[in-house]
Write a protein that holds these residues in place. Structure first.
Motif, PDB file in Angstrom:
ATOM      1  N   ASP A 397       0.772  -0.900   0.031  1.00 32.18           N
ATOM      2  CA  ASP A 397      -0.234   0.431   0.182  1.00 32.18           C
ATOM      3  C   ASP A 397       0.857   1.098  -0.064  1.00 32.18           C
ATOM      4  O   ASP A 397       1.596   1.915   1.091  1.00 32.18           O
ATOM      5  N   PRO A 398       0.762   2.094  -0.854  1.00 30.32           N
ATOM      6  CA  PRO A 398       1.408   2.766  -1.066  1.00 30.32           C
ATOM      7  C   PRO A 398       1.964   3.701  -0.273  1.00 30.32           C
ATOM      8  O   PRO A 398       2.840   4.921   0.030  1.00 30.32           O
ATOM      9  N   ASP A 399       0.565   4.503   0.608  1.00 34.95           N
ATOM     10  CA  ASP A 399      -0.017   4.959   1.604  1.00 34.95           C
ATOM     11  C   ASP A 399       0.440   4.242   2.790  1.00 34.95           C
ATOM     12  O   ASP A 399       0.547   5.091   4.162  1.00 34.95           O
ATOM     13  N   ARG A 400       0.594   3.662   3.256  1.00 34.72           N
ATOM     14  CA  ARG A 400       1.368   2.744   4.736  1.00 34.72           C
ATOM     15  C   ARG A 400       2.605   2.530   4.387  1.00 34.72           C
ATOM     16  O   ARG A 400       3.527   2.427   3.453  1.00 34.72           O
ATOM     17  N   VAL A 401       3.043   3.000   5.820  1.00 32.66           N
ATOM     18  CA  VAL A 401       4.813   3.308   5.620  1.00 32.66           C
ATOM     19  C   VAL A 401       4.681   1.711   6.792  1.00 32.66           C
ATOM     20  O   VAL A 401       4.303   1.071   7.783  1.00 32.66           O
ATOM     21  N   ASP A 402       5.295   0.790   6.041  1.00 31.32           N
ATOM     22  CA  ASP A 402       5.612  -0.606   6.980  1.00 31.32           C
ATOM     23  C   ASP A 402       6.889  -0.508   7.811  1.00 31.32           C
ATOM     24  O   ASP A 402       7.027  -1.127   8.906  1.00 31.32           O
ATOM     25  N   ALA A 403       7.925   0.238   7.206  1.00 33.48           N
ATOM     26  CA  ALA A 403       9.208   0.564   8.475  1.00 33.48           C
ATOM     27  C   ALA A 403       9.956   1.916   8.608  1.00 33.48           C
ATOM     28  O   ALA A 403       9.837   2.215   8.055  1.00 33.48           O
ATOM     29  N   ASP A 421       4.703 -25.214   2.829  1.00 33.24           N
ATOM     30  CA  ASP A 421       3.568 -25.680   2.101  1.00 33.24           C
ATOM     31  C   ASP A 421       3.334 -26.149   0.666  1.00 33.24           C
ATOM     32  O   ASP A 421       3.276 -27.589   0.025  1.00 33.24           O
ATOM     33  N   ILE A 422       3.933 -25.228  -0.027  1.00 33.92           N
ATOM     34  CA  ILE A 422       3.866 -25.745  -1.877  1.00 33.92           C
ATOM     35  C   ILE A 422       5.783 -25.268  -2.340  1.00 33.92           C
ATOM     36  O   ILE A 422       5.469 -25.152  -3.074  1.00 33.92           O
ATOM     37  N   ALA A 423       6.230 -25.102  -1.405  1.00 32.68           N
ATOM     38  CA  ALA A 423       8.024 -25.263  -1.539  1.00 32.68           C
ATOM     39  C   ALA A 423       7.977 -23.964  -2.730  1.00 32.68           C
ATOM     40  O   ALA A 423       8.693 -24.271  -4.162  1.00 32.68           O
ATOM     41  N   LEU A 424       7.350 -22.945  -2.110  1.00 32.80           N
ATOM     42  CA  LEU A 424       7.705 -21.875  -3.107  1.00 32.80           C
ATOM     43  C   LEU A 424       9.398 -20.828  -2.289  1.00 32.80           C
ATOM     44  O   LEU A 424       8.491 -20.390  -1.226  1.00 32.80           O
ATOM     45  N   ASP A 425       9.817 -21.016  -3.560  1.00 30.33           N
ATOM     46  CA  ASP A 425      10.465 -20.053  -2.895  1.00 30.33           C
ATOM     47  C   ASP A 425      11.138 -17.985  -3.256  1.00 30.33           C
ATOM     48  O   ASP A 425       9.699 -17.723  -4.427  1.00 30.33           O
ATOM     49  N   HIS A 426      11.051 -17.369  -2.307  1.00 24.84           N
ATOM     50  CA  HIS A 426      10.749 -16.383  -2.765  1.00 24.84           C
ATOM     51  C   HIS A 426      12.645 -15.234  -2.516  1.00 24.84           C
ATOM     52  O   HIS A 426      13.368 -16.024  -2.034  1.00 24.84           O
ATOM     53  N   ASN A 427      12.130 -14.579  -2.966  1.00 23.76           N
ATOM     54  CA  ASN A 427      14.134 -13.433  -2.450  1.00 23.76           C
ATOM     55  C   ASN A 427      13.193 -12.049  -1.638  1.00 23.76           C
ATOM     56  O   ASN A 427      12.268 -12.126  -1.580  1.00 23.76           O
ATOM     57  N   LEU A 428      14.500 -11.648  -1.376  1.00 24.12           N
ATOM     58  CA  LEU A 428      14.029 -10.164  -0.902  1.00 24.12           C
ATOM     59  C   LEU A 428      14.932  -8.582  -1.612  1.00 24.12           C
ATOM     60  O   LEU A 428      16.203  -9.119  -1.501  1.00 24.12           O
ATOM     61  N   HIS A 429      14.489  -7.791  -2.256  1.00 26.58           N
ATOM     62  CA  HIS A 429      15.223  -7.162  -2.337  1.00 26.58           C
ATOM     63  C   HIS A 429      15.050  -5.955  -1.489  1.00 26.58           C
ATOM     64  O   HIS A 429      13.532  -5.343  -1.541  1.00 26.58           O
ATOM     65  N   LEU A 430      16.123  -5.440  -1.085  1.00 24.30           N
ATOM     66  CA  LEU A 430      15.864  -3.551  -0.887  1.00 24.30           C
ATOM     67  C   LEU A 430      16.523  -2.670  -1.406  1.00 24.30           C
ATOM     68  O   LEU A 430      17.713  -2.593  -1.771  1.00 24.30           O
ATOM     69  N   GLY A 489       2.332  -8.837  -6.969  1.00 19.50           N
ATOM     70  CA  GLY A 489       0.317  -8.806  -6.861  1.00 19.50           C
ATOM     71  C   GLY A 489       0.471  -8.545  -4.996  1.00 19.50           C
ATOM     72  O   GLY A 489      -0.498  -9.416  -3.948  1.00 19.50           O
ATOM     73  N   GLY A 490       1.346  -7.941  -4.534  1.00 20.21           N
ATOM     74  CA  GLY A 490       1.836  -7.468  -3.492  1.00 20.21           C
ATOM     75  C   GLY A 490       2.668  -8.004  -2.130  1.00 20.21           C
ATOM     76  O   GLY A 490       3.280  -6.636  -1.228  1.00 20.21           O
ATOM     77  N   MET A 491       3.760  -8.407  -2.711  1.00 21.44           N
ATOM     78  CA  MET A 491       4.710  -8.587  -2.121  1.00 21.44           C
ATOM     79  C   MET A 491       5.812  -7.435  -1.659  1.00 21.44           C
ATOM     80  O   MET A 491       6.892  -7.514  -2.875  1.00 21.44           O
ATOM     81  N   MET A 492       5.255  -6.545  -1.273  1.00 17.03           N
ATOM     82  CA  MET A 492       6.229  -5.700  -1.378  1.00 17.03           C
ATOM     83  C   MET A 492       6.025  -4.625  -0.541  1.00 17.03           C
ATOM     84  O   MET A 492       4.676  -4.006  -0.146  1.00 17.03           O
ATOM     85  N   ALA A 493       6.828  -3.882   0.069  1.00 15.98           N
ATOM     86  CA  ALA A 493       6.707  -2.424   1.237  1.00 15.98           C
ATOM     87  C   ALA A 493       7.235  -1.813   1.260  1.00 15.98           C
ATOM     88  O   ALA A 493       8.121  -1.700   0.661  1.00 15.98           O
ATOM     89  N   GLN A 494       7.161  -0.715   1.958  1.00 12.89           N
ATOM     90  CA  GLN A 494       8.208  -0.102   2.077  1.00 12.89           C
ATOM     91  C   GLN A 494       8.581   0.952   3.541  1.00 12.89           C
ATOM     92  O   GLN A 494       7.901   0.008   4.570  1.00 12.89           O
ATOM     93  N   MET A 495       9.332   1.286   3.590  1.00  8.96           N
ATOM     94  CA  MET A 495      10.363   1.577   4.815  1.00  8.96           C
ATOM     95  C   MET A 495      10.453   2.681   4.736  1.00  8.96           C
ATOM     96  O   MET A 495      10.769   3.690   3.189  1.00  8.96           O
TER      97      MET A 495
END
Ligand code: C2O
Ligand code: CU
Ligand code: CU
Length: 499
Positions: A397-403, A421-430, A489-495
């Motif tokens: 949510d661009p209007d929300r600060v997560d950190a 459960d679904i054996a789904l890998d992710h990564n994280l980029h800052l 799909g939403g797996m994004m946040a902002q600091m």
């Protein structure tokens, strides 16, 4: 049921509950056994599961086969500044549709920088500013983000900060950071996955101040290689659909399918970058050793010999390969688990005064923190019912600060992938920062992870702790999974970095 699971494990998250309907039960033991392995010796299982079959919910059929090694791998041209002043180089880039030859003898429509599927390379130097004027020649608003760059928030390519069609804007890059293989790409809200897939990406090679004295292979022996995958139809058009990852079965190196690349029998520096939206490459070089000298944030403290280099989307590895032991006429194939990526053809001898020093570049000293301290917990999870992807249970949510992070502070983040459960890998980029990997589930980081990173693979069911020092810039910056269908799909946040 199985189809839905495939769809999600293939990375294709449709928005708005398209996926939804049935709550999926936890998977059986076979599936669980495939989890947690994508970095290990058996890592190919999890990979194969996502790509092993072309049926499932993906529309259409996979790309028609192309015989490997038919075309030569190009090296993207280096962009020339339109102006140079005492401490700044100014560039001009057109973002435009183009028709390019990717498959042999066939034209493909792409969205690119400077008329190619791979944009021109910008070569910059630490301590010298770069300004790029981007002109949007597309029919839609877009922007540009410098992945790995320490840049002001206003120049970071925020998803809502766009260049309208027909307009242009300047981005300013201070380059006050160590040398590194950076890259630029589109970051338009909800459209970054498709835009990057269709060609909106290029290299930004930042040379460190003292790098030349190392005498690493340079000039034509320093070759950036952009890896990705694509789905073509019979006419050579690029097919894009979020859930179509299983059909993206054509592997591309610098925009050509499984090409060959003529080399001399000497050392090369290859800068490998994975720009695919979902695929993690597991790269091996026909049994030859690759000497890894760099990762996302530039040179490692010391070279590391690797048999296999794993690159999740957005990650880079710089390797030196010495072909001196190969006969003229010899061929060396760079293989992914899914097939050959690229073949090096040794065509000539050559003098070589390059080297790989035992010591490359000291890392910035780590502020000493109490062992085991963790300041923030970040969880990654997809929601099968809603067809959404979450960081800490929320979509972006661009209007929300997560950190909220204090300028200049050092924090330890623990990133946990809950998709066991679904054996789904992710990564994280800052955005904004380069960090250090402290541990993976308490174990030391993997070889090649000892340097500066901005993107880290977090296999299903595992946790990674990173230590980040935030510099001087203030404002809002993103962090997200770089499997771009997941970030869409939403797996994004902002600091927000605050004073
Ligand atoms: Cu490669 Cu948000 O970036
Ligand atoms: Cu980035
Ligand atoms: Cu993800």
């Amino acid at each position: 049921m199985l189809n839905r699971r495939r769809l999600l494990t293939a990375g294709g998250l449709a928005l708005g509950g398209v996926v939804g309907g049935t709550l999926l039960l936890p998977q059986n033991g076979t599936t669980r056994a495939a989890a947690n392995t994508s970095l290990g010796a058996h890592g190919h299982m999890a990979h194969g599961m996502a790509y092993g079959t072309a049926h499932g919910t993906a529309p259409g059929r996979p790309s028609p086969p192309v015989a490997p090694f038919r075309v030569r791998m190009p090296v993207p041209r280096v962009l020339t500044p339109v102006a140079s002043h005492r401490d700044v180089d100014v560039y001009q880039q057109d973002i435009q549709p183009a028709s390019v030859e990717m498959l042999p003898g066939i034209r493909t429509e792409v969205l690119g920088y400077g008329g190619g599927f791979v944009g021109p390379t910008i070569r910059a130097r630490s301590g010298r500013r770069v300004v790029v004027r981007y002109r949007n020649g597309l029919d839609r608003a877009v922007n540009t983000h410098l992945h790995g760059g320490h840049v002001a928030a206003s120049n970071d390519g925020y998803p809502m900060d766009l260049i309208e069609p027909g307009r242009s804007r300047y981005y300013e890059y201070p380059n006050n950071q160590p040398g590194a293989t950076l890259w630029y790409h589109d970051h338009t809200h909800h459209r970054e996955a498709e835009h990057v897939y269709r060609g909106m990406h290029g290299f930004y090679l930042l040379e460190g101040e003292d790098e030349r004295r190392l005498r690493l292979p340079s000039k034509e022996y320093d070759v950036p290689i952009m890896l990705t995958d694509a789905h073509f139809n019979e006419n050579g058009a690029l097919i894009y659909a979020p859930e179509d990852t299983p059909n993206r079965n054509t592997l591309l190196a610098n925009g050509r399918p499984q090409p060959y690349f003529p080399v001399a029998a000497r050392r090369y520096r290859f800068r490998l970058l994975n720009v695919s939206n979902f695929r993690t490459f597991h790269l091996r070089l026909d049994g030859m050793t690759m000497t890894q000298i760099g990762s996302d944030g530039g040179l490692l403290p010391a070279p590391v010999n690797r048999d296999e280099v794993v690159l999740s989307p957005g990650e880079r590895a710089e390797v030196v390969v010495d072909f001196a032991g190969c006969p003229i006429g010899g061929k060396v194939v760079l293989n992914d688990v899914s097939g050959p990526v690229l073949r090096f053809d040794v065509v000539t001898g050559a003098a070589d005064d390059s080297r790989v020093p035992d010591v490359l570049r000291p890392l910035p000293a780590l502020p000493s923190l109490p062992a085991g301290r963790t300041d923030r917990e970040i969880t990654l999870k997809v929601d099968m019912v809603r067809g959404a992807a979450y960081i800490n249970g929320k979509v972006f949510d661009p209007d929300r600060v997560d950190a909220r992070v204090r300028r200049g502070s050092t924090e330890v983040w623990r990133i946990t992938n809950l998709d066991t459960d679904i054996a789904l890998d992710h990564n994280l980029h800052l955005h904004l920062v380069q960090f250090r990997i402290l541990d993976r589930d308490g174990a030391p980081p993997l070889p090649g992870e000892s340097g500066l990173k901005d993107t880290v693979l977090v296999p299903a069911g595992t946790s990674v702790r990173i230590q980040v020092t935030f510099g001087d810039f203030l404002g809002r910056y993103l962090y997200h999974c770089h499997m771009l269908e997941h970030s869409v799909g939403g797996m994004m946040a902002q600091m927000e970095i605050v004073a």
